[in-house]
Design a protein around this motif. Structure first.
Motif, PDB file in Angstrom:
ATOM      1  N   VAL A  84       0.840  -1.206   0.000  1.00 12.27           N
ATOM      2  CA  VAL A  84       0.000   0.000   0.000  1.00 12.27           C
ATOM      3  C   VAL A  84       0.877   1.259   0.000  1.00 12.27           C
ATOM      4  N   GLN A  85       2.022   1.179   0.675  1.00 18.91           N
ATOM      5  CA  GLN A  85       2.905   2.354   0.673  1.00 18.91           C
ATOM      6  C   GLN A  85       3.445   2.587  -0.735  1.00 18.91           C
ATOM      7  N   ALA A  86       3.782   1.503  -1.450  1.00 23.73           N
ATOM      8  CA  ALA A  86       4.326   1.629  -2.805  1.00 23.73           C
ATOM      9  C   ALA A  86       3.295   2.282  -3.737  1.00 23.73           C
ATOM     10  N   VAL A  87       2.039   1.831  -3.657  1.00 23.95           N
ATOM     11  CA  VAL A  87       0.997   2.417  -4.516  1.00 23.95           C
ATOM     12  C   VAL A  87       0.755   3.875  -4.118  1.00 23.95           C
ATOM     13  N   ALA A  88       0.722   4.131  -2.812  1.00 23.32           N
ATOM     14  CA  ALA A  88       0.482   5.510  -2.346  1.00 23.32           C
ATOM     15  C   ALA A  88       1.602   6.435  -2.834  1.00 23.32           C
ATOM     16  N   ASP A  89       2.853   5.982  -2.739  1.00 17.37           N
ATOM     17  CA  ASP A  89       3.982   6.811  -3.195  1.00 17.37           C
ATOM     18  C   ASP A  89       3.852   7.118  -4.682  1.00 17.37           C
ATOM     19  N   GLU A  90       3.503   6.073  -5.437  1.00 25.53           N
ATOM     20  CA  GLU A  90       3.388   6.220  -6.893  1.00 25.53           C
ATOM     21  C   GLU A  90       2.297   7.228  -7.270  1.00 25.53           C
ATOM     22  N   LEU A  91       1.224   7.262  -6.486  1.00 23.76           N
ATOM     23  CA  LEU A  91       0.062   8.084  -6.859  1.00 23.76           C
ATOM     24  C   LEU A  91      -0.015   9.411  -6.099  1.00 23.76           C
ATOM     25  N   GLY A  92       0.956   9.673  -5.218  1.00 22.06           N
ATOM     26  CA  GLY A  92       0.891  10.897  -4.417  1.00 22.06           C
ATOM     27  C   GLY A  92      -0.255  10.850  -3.423  1.00 22.06           C
ATOM     28  N   ALA A  93      -0.539   9.648  -2.914  1.00 23.37           N
ATOM     29  CA  ALA A  93      -1.644   9.461  -1.959  1.00 23.37           C
ATOM     30  C   ALA A  93      -1.073   9.203  -0.571  1.00 23.37           C
ATOM     31  N   VAL A  94      -1.951   9.142   0.430  1.00 27.20           N
ATOM     32  CA  VAL A  94      -1.507   8.681   1.747  1.00 27.20           C
ATOM     33  C   VAL A  94      -1.907   7.216   1.872  1.00 27.20           C
ATOM     34  N   GLY A  95      -1.006   6.416   2.453  1.00 24.55           N
ATOM     35  CA  GLY A  95      -1.268   4.983   2.567  1.00 24.55           C
ATOM     36  C   GLY A  95      -1.204   4.531   4.012  1.00 24.55           C
ATOM     37  N   TYR A  96      -2.079   3.610   4.375  1.00 22.89           N
ATOM     38  CA  TYR A  96      -2.126   3.121   5.753  1.00 22.89           C
ATOM     39  C   TYR A  96      -2.197   1.600   5.760  1.00 22.89           C
ATOM     40  N   ALA A  97      -1.375   0.979   6.610  1.00 24.50           N
ATOM     41  CA  ALA A  97      -1.485  -0.463   6.834  1.00 24.50           C
ATOM     42  C   ALA A  97      -2.570  -0.675   7.872  1.00 24.50           C
ATOM     43  N   CYS A  98      -3.558  -1.485   7.537  1.00 22.80           N
ATOM     44  CA  CYS A  98      -4.678  -1.659   8.456  1.00 22.80           C
ATOM     45  C   CYS A  98      -5.470  -2.898   8.059  1.00 22.80           C
ATOM     46  N   ASP A  99      -5.943  -3.618   9.068  1.00 26.37           N
ATOM     47  CA  ASP A  99      -6.828  -4.767   8.839  1.00 26.37           C
ATOM     48  C   ASP A  99      -8.261  -4.250   8.959  1.00 26.37           C
ATOM     49  N   VAL A 100      -9.044  -4.366   7.883  1.00 23.34           N
ATOM     50  CA  VAL A 100     -10.408  -3.800   7.925  1.00 23.34           C
ATOM     51  C   VAL A 100     -11.303  -4.470   8.966  1.00 23.34           C
ATOM     52  N   SER A 101     -10.903  -5.649   9.435  1.00 23.45           N
ATOM     53  CA  SER A 101     -11.732  -6.316  10.453  1.00 23.45           C
ATOM     54  C   SER A 101     -11.426  -5.808  11.868  1.00 23.45           C
ATOM     55  N   ASP A 102     -10.407  -4.984  11.996  1.00 22.99           N
ATOM     56  CA  ASP A 102     -10.014  -4.429  13.300  1.00 22.99           C
ATOM     57  C   ASP A 102     -10.666  -3.039  13.453  1.00 22.99           C
ATOM     58  N   ARG A 103     -11.772  -3.012  14.173  1.00 23.93           N
ATOM     59  CA  ARG A 103     -12.595  -1.787  14.230  1.00 23.93           C
ATOM     60  C   ARG A 103     -11.828  -0.591  14.782  1.00 23.93           C
ATOM     61  N   ASP A 104     -11.053  -0.803  15.834  1.00 21.73           N
ATOM     62  CA  ASP A 104     -10.302   0.319  16.418  1.00 21.73           C
ATOM     63  C   ASP A 104      -9.272   0.855  15.430  1.00 21.73           C
ATOM     64  N   ALA A 105      -8.595  -0.070  14.741  1.00 20.20           N
ATOM     65  CA  ALA A 105      -7.580   0.351  13.765  1.00 20.20           C
ATOM     66  C   ALA A 105      -8.231   1.121  12.613  1.00 20.20           C
ATOM     67  N   VAL A 106      -9.397   0.660  12.158  1.00 23.89           N
ATOM     68  CA  VAL A 106     -10.101   1.347  11.064  1.00 23.89           C
ATOM     69  C   VAL A 106     -10.527   2.755  11.515  1.00 23.89           C
ATOM     70  N   ASN A 107     -11.022   2.865  12.744  1.00 18.38           N
ATOM     71  CA  ASN A 107     -11.408   4.192  13.261  1.00 18.38           C
ATOM     72  C   ASN A 107     -10.226   5.140  13.249  1.00 18.38           C
ATOM     73  N   ALA A 108      -9.085   4.638  13.702  1.00 17.19           N
ATOM     74  CA  ALA A 108      -7.882   5.485  13.768  1.00 17.19           C
ATOM     75  C   ALA A 108      -7.449   5.909  12.365  1.00 17.19           C
ATOM     76  N   VAL A 109      -7.498   4.983  11.411  1.00 15.65           N
ATOM     77  CA  VAL A 109      -7.084   5.311  10.038  1.00 15.65           C
ATOM     78  C   VAL A 109      -8.065   6.305   9.407  1.00 15.65           C
ATOM     79  N   ALA A 110      -9.355   6.123   9.648  1.00 14.34           N
ATOM     80  CA  ALA A 110     -10.343   7.041   9.052  1.00 14.34           C
ATOM     81  C   ALA A 110     -10.091   8.468   9.551  1.00 14.34           C
ATOM     82  N   ILE A 111      -9.787   8.593  10.834  1.00 16.81           N
ATOM     83  CA  ILE A 111      -9.526   9.936  11.378  1.00 16.81           C
ATOM     84  C   ILE A 111      -8.272  10.528  10.727  1.00 16.81           C
ATOM     85  N   LYS A 112      -7.214   9.703  10.645  1.00 21.78           N
ATOM     86  CA  LYS A 112      -5.966  10.192  10.026  1.00 21.78           C
ATOM     87  C   LYS A 112      -6.195  10.552   8.560  1.00 21.78           C
TER      88      LYS A 112
END
Ligand code: NAD
Length: 245
Positions: free
Chosen positions: A44-72
């Protein structure tokens, strides 16, 4: 000419590979600001770098992690106008051989994952002028196939979740799902790498070929722009004519 997603800020899950990646690439070309999420950190970091996006490592089944990523992601982009849920997994096993933990994992990623992402992004989607949700379901949501009890149940659940979101979140947020047929990605490599299996699979569809990630990305683009401004709660097969029979 301005891109069709100019000014829109979109969160894409499963963006390290396959359809999620193709969607991220097409959306970047169309001018979207992008936050990309995937379990695969390096990818995800490689694709984000290529596209000028922000990339986050996250398991979508981990609700707390998803909340934190959505805020960021919301902070990084200044808001969120749309989400595309493409992260997913597939285990094919006849019922009885499918282990309960595989069932649990498919439901957790393919169905609860999109719930987690939409729930976490909801305050930002509500603050947007015209927001969109695109969920990548499957033709497995529409028709039974051998060995796919868990996968099909998760995808049928996702399609119905999406329809109900259409009701609950309208008129300012539209939600639609896409039901791809066999698309050439890592998930189906076992099938299309074998020429005999690949030909047989292509023969079963009206358009006589397997799908490409870009075929699905074009549908996701349609659902993420005002081109689909009067469409919500629907599911669109992108399957070369596999599911109509
Ligand atoms: N390939 C097909 O023929 C096909 C057909 C119908 C539907 N689908 C669906 O399309 C979507 C995209 O699949 P694809 O074919 O591009 O597969 P893919 O394997 O190429 O990509 C899936 C991505 O999801 C990520 N992912 C998996 N589990 C995750 C998790 N817990 N949290 C975050 N990310 C996770 C993977 O790391 C990968 O980058 C999936 O939801 C899949 O079920 C695929």
């Amino acid at each position: 000419m301005a891109g069709r997603l100019q000014g829109r800020r979109i969160l894409v899950t499963g963006a390290a590979s396959g359809m999620g990646r193709a969607i991220a690439e097409m959306f970047a070309t169309e001018g979207a600001g992008l936050a990309l999420l995937d379990l695969n950190n390096e990818g995800v970091q490689a694709v984000a770098d290529e596209l000028g996006a922000v990339g986050y490592a996250c398991d979508v089944s981990d609700r707390d992690a998803v909340n934190a990523v959505a805020i960021k992601a919301g902070q990084a982009l200044g808001g969120i106008d749309g989400v595309v849920n493409a992260a997913g997994i597939l285990t094919i096993k006849p019922f009885g051989e499918l282990e309960p933990k595989s069932w649990d994992r498919m439901l957790a990623i393919n169905l609860t994952g999109p719930f987690n992402v939409v729930y976490a992004a909801l305050p930002m989607l509500r603050a947007a002028t015209s927001a969109t949700i695109v969920n990548i379901a499957s033709t497995s949501a529409l028709m039974p196939m051998a060995g796919t009890t868990g996968y099909s149940a998760s995808k049928a659940g996702l399609a119905m979740f999406t329809k109900c979101l259409g009701f609950d979140l309208g008129p300012n947020i539209r939600a639609n799902s896409i039901c791809p047929g066999v698309i050439k990605t890592e998930m189906t490599r076992y099938l299309w790498e074998n020429p005999e299996h690949s030909e047989r699979a292509a023969e079963r569809v009206a358009l006589k070929r397997l799908g490409l990630p870009e075929d699905v990305a074009r549908a996701a683009l349609f659902f993420s722009t005002e081109d689909s401004g009067f469409t919500t709660g629907t599911e669109l097969p992108v399957d070369g004519g596999f599911s109509w029979r």
